[in-house]
Design an enzyme around this catalytic site. Structure first.
Site, short mmCIF file in Angstrom:
data_model
loop_
_atom_site.label_atom_id
_atom_site.label_comp_id
_atom_site.label_asym_id
_atom_site.label_seq_id
_atom_site.Cartn_x
_atom_site.Cartn_y
_atom_site.Cartn_z
N GLY A 19 -2.28 74.34 -22.43
CA GLY A 19 -2.88 73.56 -23.54
C GLY A 19 -3.63 72.38 -23.26
N CYS A 20 -3.87 71.62 -24.09
CA CYS A 20 -5.01 70.34 -23.86
C CYS A 20 -4.60 69.74 -22.55
CB CYS A 20 -4.54 69.34 -25.18
SG CYS A 20 -5.56 67.88 -24.92
N PHE A 21 -5.72 69.51 -21.82
CA PHE A 21 -5.44 69.15 -20.54
C PHE A 21 -5.16 67.47 -20.33
CE2 PHE A 21 -10.47 69.36 -20.49
CZ PHE A 21 -10.60 68.58 -21.18
N TRP A 22 -4.95 66.77 -21.66
CA TRP A 22 -4.53 65.62 -21.67
C TRP A 22 -3.18 65.31 -21.35
CZ3 TRP A 22 -6.81 64.11 -27.05
CH2 TRP A 22 -8.20 63.97 -26.97
N TYR A 161 -2.77 61.49 -31.21
CA TYR A 161 -2.35 62.68 -30.30
C TYR A 161 -1.14 62.16 -28.96
CZ TYR A 161 -2.65 66.85 -27.88
OH TYR A 161 -2.49 68.28 -27.31
#
Length: 187
Positions: A19-22, A161
């Site tokens: 998913g989101c790399f963060w 987020y």
């Protein structure tokens, strides 16, 4: 652009997308034995810039390149954290992040790594009632994401987020794998 599967002495590098790399970036930075973490784009052919990747037309995934010492952090533990902190049964979606750039993916550099990753998926499947849809893809060119995406959580923990999506994953990491947390892990 680099060939990211380099062995530096005893160190090993893997490239994973969840998913989101963060999210994975923030988790990997907290694990013992992790020497380097980079948010990257890979797996596609189009422009490797955030706007183009987010449009979902480049084929690239948001991924994280993790360089670690397998003598300190076994790869199996890293894979367990990977599978347990995102939904590998969800195709091209993690929460509100939707599109092929958010696919659950493991990139392999050679046949031996492909076999290892297949075994990791098989082992993880035992923990899920739905089929795992994590894909295996050959590791091609890895493009470093823009500077603002590197250690995003570490630099901006107050962003919504981070508080609503990443904080619960970090709490899970602390609960389930305290023995694998680095000594200098931020609170």
């Amino acid at each position: 652009m680099t060939d990211s599967h380099q062995h530096q002495g005893a160190l090993r590098t893997v490239v994973l997308g969840s998913g989101c790399f963060w999210c994975l970036d923030s988790l990997a930075r907290r694990l013992k034995g992790v020497e380097r973490v980079r948010s990257v784009y890979t797996g596609g052919t189009g422009p490797a810039v955030y706007e183009a990747v987010c449009a979902g037309t480049t084929g690239h995934a948001e991924a994280v390149e993790i360089t670690f010492d397998p003598g300190v952090l076994p790869a199996e533990v890293l894979y367990e954290v990977f599978f347990s902190t995102h939904d590998p049964t969800s195709l091209n979606r993690q929460g509100g992040d939707v599109g092929p750039q958010y696919r659950s993916v493991m990139f392999y550099a050679d046949d031996a790594e492909r076999t290892e990753l297949e075994q990791a998926i098989s082992a993880a499947q035992q923990s899920f009632s739905r089929p795992i849809v994590t894909v295996l893809e050959p590791l091609g060119t890895v493009h470093e994401a823009e500077p603002e995406h590197q250690d995003f959580y570490g630099r901006r923990p107050g962003v919504g987020y981070c508080q609503f999506v990443i904080d619960p994953k970090i709490a899970q990491l602390r609960r389930r794998w305290p023995q694998w947390l680095a000594e200098d892990t931020p609170a």
